[in-house]
Design a protein around this motif. Sequence first.
Motif, PDB file in Angstrom:
ATOM      1  N   TYR A   9     -14.226 -53.247 -57.931  1.00 43.98           N
ATOM      2  CA  TYR A   9     -15.322 -53.511 -58.383  1.00 43.98           C
ATOM      3  C   TYR A   9     -15.468 -54.777 -58.861  1.00 43.98           C
ATOM      4  O   TYR A   9     -16.772 -55.628 -58.834  1.00 43.98           O
ATOM      5  N   ASP A  49     -18.465 -45.305 -60.612  1.00 39.55           N
ATOM      6  CA  ASP A  49     -19.317 -46.280 -59.914  1.00 39.55           C
ATOM      7  C   ASP A  49     -19.106 -45.579 -58.411  1.00 39.55           C
ATOM      8  O   ASP A  49     -17.989 -45.496 -58.063  1.00 39.55           O
ATOM      9  N   TRP A  91     -24.285 -44.872 -59.860  1.00 37.76           N
ATOM     10  CA  TRP A  91     -23.402 -44.051 -60.638  1.00 37.76           C
ATOM     11  C   TRP A  91     -23.401 -42.394 -60.371  1.00 37.76           C
ATOM     12  O   TRP A  91     -24.459 -42.078 -60.107  1.00 37.76           O
ATOM     13  N   PRO A 121     -21.411 -52.568 -56.137  1.00 41.07           N
ATOM     14  CA  PRO A 121     -21.239 -51.729 -57.612  1.00 41.07           C
ATOM     15  C   PRO A 121     -22.555 -51.992 -58.381  1.00 41.07           C
ATOM     16  O   PRO A 121     -23.500 -52.705 -58.113  1.00 41.07           O
ATOM     17  N   ASN A 122     -22.304 -50.874 -59.065  1.00 41.91           N
ATOM     18  CA  ASN A 122     -23.617 -50.511 -60.108  1.00 41.91           C
ATOM     19  C   ASN A 122     -24.818 -50.168 -59.281  1.00 41.91           C
ATOM     20  O   ASN A 122     -26.150 -50.136 -59.901  1.00 41.91           O
ATOM     21  N   PRO A 142     -27.172 -48.861 -64.366  1.00 41.00           N
ATOM     22  CA  PRO A 142     -27.003 -48.921 -62.574  1.00 41.00           C
ATOM     23  C   PRO A 142     -28.379 -49.006 -62.229  1.00 41.00           C
ATOM     24  O   PRO A 142     -29.397 -48.795 -63.042  1.00 41.00           O
TER      25      PRO A 142
END
Length: 283
Positions: free
Chosen positions: A266, A139, A118, A114-115, A173
């Motif tokens: 997430y 994401d 994006w 995650p991150n 991100p």
Amino acid sequence: MVEKDNTNLSIGKQCKLLSISRSSFYYQPKGETALNLMLMRQIDEQFLETPFFGVRQMTWHLRNDGHLVNEKRIRRLMRLMGLMPIYQKPNTSRPAKGHKIYPYLLKRMSVTRPNQVWASDITYLPMRRGFLYLVVIIDWYTRKVLSWRISNTLEANFCVDALNEAMAKYGPPEIMNTDQGSQFTSFAWTDRLCRSGVRISMDGKGRFLDNIFVERLWRSLKYECVYLHAWETGSDARAGIAKWVAFYNHKRPHSAHGGKPPAVVYWLDKENMQPDQQEQRVA
């Protein structure tokens, strides 16, 4: 949702609390005929199936369905809707003159958390007597919708508002990927990313598949929500989108992660990340 007669809170403050832009609240139906709105709805549906259709192919398709239309009308409507055939870019997806174009950074990149990446994009929302535009930020790894906004114009402000909300909630991100539309090449958008240390990635010109996960999101949103309703107002549209996004994030199974909803993936992955991974930034 917004009370015009509320003496304690101005309309502007109510819109801010509800994350509605004032322009969306004061939305008035666009000056398109019922026939044009019907054609726009059909164009939108067909474009989800055949995103390589340009003006000529879309005109032929509509003629084959019995509509007496010419290319001039279809070109204007597709530009108004912000549609981008694979092999060409209409005005709404062209960078403004003098805006910097950034390279595409995701080719052969492995997105594993995650991150890390994006993505953002804009789509057309049909209304009963007009239309709006919707921007989302997702994401890339988990497919979670991080933020979104609706607007009755294609100005950059509503995109920057969505970006600010996502970064306030989840932090920045490592990479942000978009198309080369003027909203995403604007100084307001790129400066916000650069000041936060985010690397900017932009799709190759006319490369529909470079932002494929947002395109898949549009397909799900429209068939599962937008096409099932005929919203009268911007507030109605926002309520409908909010309900679907909550369902999509928290309850809708996603094939990319073994049937788990995006929000579950997430937060599970965020919890399992090592501290040094959570702080990792791309130089």
